[in-house]
Write an enzyme that holds these catalytic residues in place. Sequence first.
Site, PDB file in Angstrom:
ATOM      1  N   ASP B  93       0.734  -1.271   0.222  1.00  0.00           N
ATOM      2  CA  ASP B  93       0.010  -0.064   0.053  1.00  0.00           C
ATOM      3  C   ASP B  93       0.812   1.267  -0.013  1.00  0.00           C
ATOM      4  O   ASP B  93       2.011   1.180   0.001  1.00  0.00           O
ATOM      5  CB  ASP B  93      -1.077   0.019   1.245  1.00  0.00           C
ATOM      6  CG  ASP B  93      -0.062  -0.034   2.691  1.00  0.00           C
ATOM      7  OD1 ASP B  93       1.056   0.060   2.622  1.00  0.00           O
ATOM      8  OD2 ASP B  93      -1.129  -0.278   3.430  1.00  0.00           O
ATOM      9  N   SER B  94       0.200   2.425  -0.072  1.00  0.00           N
ATOM     10  CA  SER B  94       1.233   3.557  -0.294  1.00  0.00           C
ATOM     11  C   SER B  94       1.568   4.136   1.163  1.00  0.00           C
ATOM     12  O   SER B  94       2.348   5.246   1.243  1.00  0.00           O
ATOM     13  CB  SER B  94       0.201   4.752  -1.006  1.00  0.00           C
ATOM     14  OG  SER B  94      -0.974   5.234  -0.118  1.00  0.00           O
ATOM     15  N   GLY B  95       1.035   3.558   2.130  1.00  0.00           N
ATOM     16  CA  GLY B  95       1.166   4.199   3.656  1.00  0.00           C
ATOM     17  C   GLY B  95       0.106   5.357   4.023  1.00  0.00           C
ATOM     18  O   GLY B  95       0.297   5.681   5.290  1.00  0.00           O
ATOM     19  N   GLY B  96      -0.592   5.800   3.105  1.00  0.00           N
ATOM     20  CA  GLY B  96      -1.537   7.054   3.620  1.00  0.00           C
ATOM     21  C   GLY B  96      -2.702   6.589   4.297  1.00  0.00           C
ATOM     22  O   GLY B  96      -2.804   7.125   5.407  1.00  0.00           O
ATOM     23  N   PHE B  97      -3.125   5.176   4.270  1.00  0.00           N
ATOM     24  CA  PHE B  97      -3.888   4.922   5.385  1.00  0.00           C
ATOM     25  C   PHE B  97      -3.431   4.814   6.721  1.00  0.00           C
ATOM     26  O   PHE B  97      -4.302   5.074   7.754  1.00  0.00           O
ATOM     27  CB  PHE B  97      -4.699   3.549   4.822  1.00  0.00           C
ATOM     28  CG  PHE B  97      -5.700   3.088   5.668  1.00  0.00           C
ATOM     29  CD1 PHE B  97      -7.081   3.536   5.643  1.00  0.00           C
ATOM     30  CD2 PHE B  97      -5.486   1.980   6.804  1.00  0.00           C
ATOM     31  CE1 PHE B  97      -8.015   3.105   6.383  1.00  0.00           C
ATOM     32  CE2 PHE B  97      -6.619   1.695   7.254  1.00  0.00           C
ATOM     33  CZ  PHE B  97      -8.046   2.087   7.217  1.00  0.00           C
ATOM     34  N   ASP B 147      -2.293   8.488  -1.690  1.00  0.00           N
ATOM     35  CA  ASP B 147      -3.795   8.925  -1.588  1.00  0.00           C
ATOM     36  C   ASP B 147      -4.222   9.315  -0.081  1.00  0.00           C
ATOM     37  O   ASP B 147      -3.243   9.376   0.811  1.00  0.00           O
ATOM     38  CB  ASP B 147      -4.790   8.257  -1.971  1.00  0.00           C
ATOM     39  CG  ASP B 147      -4.936   6.755  -1.139  1.00  0.00           C
ATOM     40  OD1 ASP B 147      -3.865   6.423  -0.318  1.00  0.00           O
ATOM     41  OD2 ASP B 147      -5.935   5.871  -1.092  1.00  0.00           O
ATOM     42  N   GLN B 190     -11.105   7.403  -4.891  1.00  0.00           N
ATOM     43  CA  GLN B 190     -11.841   8.096  -3.719  1.00  0.00           C
ATOM     44  C   GLN B 190     -12.952   8.658  -3.756  1.00  0.00           C
ATOM     45  O   GLN B 190     -13.556   8.671  -4.699  1.00  0.00           O
ATOM     46  CB  GLN B 190     -10.643   9.064  -2.858  1.00  0.00           C
ATOM     47  CG  GLN B 190      -9.559   8.145  -2.476  1.00  0.00           C
ATOM     48  CD  GLN B 190      -9.535   7.317  -1.236  1.00  0.00           C
ATOM     49  OE1 GLN B 190     -10.703   7.250  -0.612  1.00  0.00           O
ATOM     50  NE2 GLN B 190      -8.736   6.685  -0.813  1.00  0.00           N
ATOM     51  N   ASP B 267      -7.979  -7.489   0.310  1.00  0.00           N
ATOM     52  CA  ASP B 267      -6.864  -7.714   1.482  1.00  0.00           C
ATOM     53  C   ASP B 267      -7.812  -7.158   2.472  1.00  0.00           C
ATOM     54  O   ASP B 267      -8.350  -6.237   2.690  1.00  0.00           O
ATOM     55  CB  ASP B 267      -5.543  -6.651   1.254  1.00  0.00           C
ATOM     56  CG  ASP B 267      -6.038  -5.549   1.836  1.00  0.00           C
ATOM     57  OD1 ASP B 267      -5.563  -5.127   2.898  1.00  0.00           O
ATOM     58  OD2 ASP B 267      -6.297  -4.560   1.029  1.00  0.00           O
TER      59      ASP B 267
END
EC number: 2.4.2.29
Lengths: 376, 376
Positions: B93-97, B147, B190, B267
């Site tokens: 994942d991008s880390g944003g969450f 994001d 989003q 996931d």
Amino acid sequence: MSEGFHFEVARCDGSARTGAIETPRGKIRTPAFMPVGTAATVKAMRPEAVKALGADIVLANTYHLMLRPGAERIAELGGLHKFMNWPWPILTDSGGFQVMSLAKLRKLDENGVTFQSHIDGARHLLTPERSMEIQDLLGADIQMQFDECVRLPCSEEEARRAMLLSLRWAERSQTAFAARPGRALFGIVQGGASESLRIESAKALMGMGFDGYALGGLAVGEPQEIMLAMIECAMPHLPHEKPRYLMGVGAPDDLLESVRRGIDMFDCVMPTRAGRHGLAYTRLGRLNLRNARHAADPAPVDPLSDCAAARTYSRAYLHHLIKCGEILGMMLLTEINLAYYEGLMERARGAIAAGRFEAFCAETKEAWRGGEARAI
Amino acid sequence: MSEGFHFEVARCDGSARTGAIETPRGKIRTPAFMPVGTAATVKAMRPEAVKALGADIVLANTYHLMLRPGAERIAELGGLHKFMNWPWPILTDSGGFQVMSLAKLRKLDENGVTFQSHIDGARHLLTPERSMEIQDLLGADIQMQFDECVRLPCSEEEARRAMLLSLRWAERSQTAFAARPGRALFGIVQGGASESLRIESAKALMGMGFDGYALGGLAVGEPQEIMLAMIECAMPHLPHEKPRYLMGVGAPDDLLESVRRGIDMFDCVMPTRAGRHGLAYTRLGRLNLRNARHAADPAPVDPLSDCAAARTYSRAYLHHLIKCGEILGMMLLTEINLAYYEGLMERARGAIAAGRFEAFCAETKEAWRGGEARAI
């Protein structure tokens, strides 16, 4: 000796000996290391994986199992072997040691020990008769007499009192033991750090006649010399043809020194507990994987190990897992350590059979020296 | 589409579809469930065991790995696949969450997010460029645009602001993405709970052209109907020939309903986290093994499961292990749950291929009804 339970010494090398205990549930090759399965599980290991590492027998704790889930419950469910999916031999301790080390508000008298559970505070009574009943309900292949284990150091007077009480409890345990084919009862030599008390205890137990003899109350904080001295003084008074079990021992060096003096069986939480805390036992000595020096090390724990986990995963990865508290780190290090312990016993058996145990000890100890610092 | 990364839909059944993503590290059969390997480990599972359950790909978290052990460290050690001994595909994942859900003292602006680590309080900056750099250092096969994920419910205005920022970050992610053979970059739709925002986001991303499209910011507490409505409105605006990934979802019923609407990838921490807390997912619904009703139950979790752990160990034993906090309980239930999830996906793929997905859903849901209360 109990029907269906046979011990045979195949070969001696000095005082060290190798052989096997035959039971209906399988053969126990000696010297044997028994992984500890406290609460009906060798922590962080599947039972089939424990067996695959070379363990022929595991130990389970009467104290823990009587509290959770209860001996009657396990009996209803078909016994401990079925409950924990371990169809091979199981040894249970008597509960005496944990009552002393874990329980609250203990009250000891001639009859037994009243105590409060460390889990929920419930009151329990453990006597020689109840300990034997619990071990029978669990269905253990090797059962231990109920004894009192004193902390070291202690006065000669205190050690004597506890040793004599343990002898009386040995008789009551023997009377209460539900003899069934293939099930054995071991007596426990007590006597603190006193040679004369140990000898007195060993002689008295031998007079009663057990299927095997354990040395209890050692490895409780005393120096290794005292432990070895206690083994040495008791040995001549224990029958050659019965297994000898050193309870709760120990570090790899303790195992070698005790095998050298004629011990056949061991149990210890060290490999499993240390693994959960990031310590690896290896051919080259101990490795503390929490140490920052391993954070960027791509080397495996030991490229020459028989254990795939020791060859496959980098020290950097294991360091990362342990620092993060990840269960996989505990799983892998537990396996690496049990593999090391079981492998050490296997090589010890081979060395005794080949009449080269002294050389094996020297080589093994040489490899341990300076282990952690050594490049692989 | 990135060279060496191919997706093909083999068969549709209504809006549901089955196919495969081909990558240099292996094939990902879709619909696919990706076990979550947060800190470079699927908790309580060995990597080879995860693969053996049928997982073709795992997810790893950029946020966790950037903090510990650090992306540069993993790159030095040969990349994430080698580090965690998982040679098959990985999605990051991008880390944003996690920045939004775990980090302290977040400050978000056009450039990115400044935050303090939840582990040691150290300050970090995550931007689209840094997120892509980290994912490249890790060596992920499928990388996600950076994001901003808002919590639901939120105002339309807030959802719009975050969606538009995520689109600008999508462009920057695409520019920063280090295209290498076999590596793919996915955009993330989003727009909160707003159909019009979701559609606007999907169209804009499709215009930029990604290797796959994810739906983000769902399964964050909203009712299932809203999640399904968001899937339904976005689907017509996403290209048929690219994989569609619903992030962070979900319960077994969510998976079926989302597959029915055309989702290819999932996931979720649910099977692994629930397993560590004593919850089993089975053919007959959920089973809470902490519940006292299981304390004396000799039945296995599911005698008809493909998973040996689900057939072998009694509910009474699993109850005991979980009550005692034993690692083996977490290991076995994690495996039972991942086996159930991967088996569900396998059966879904088969049903779609056979043109009977609706019947499969009906049968599966029927079996779940009243599961826990049902005798086996």
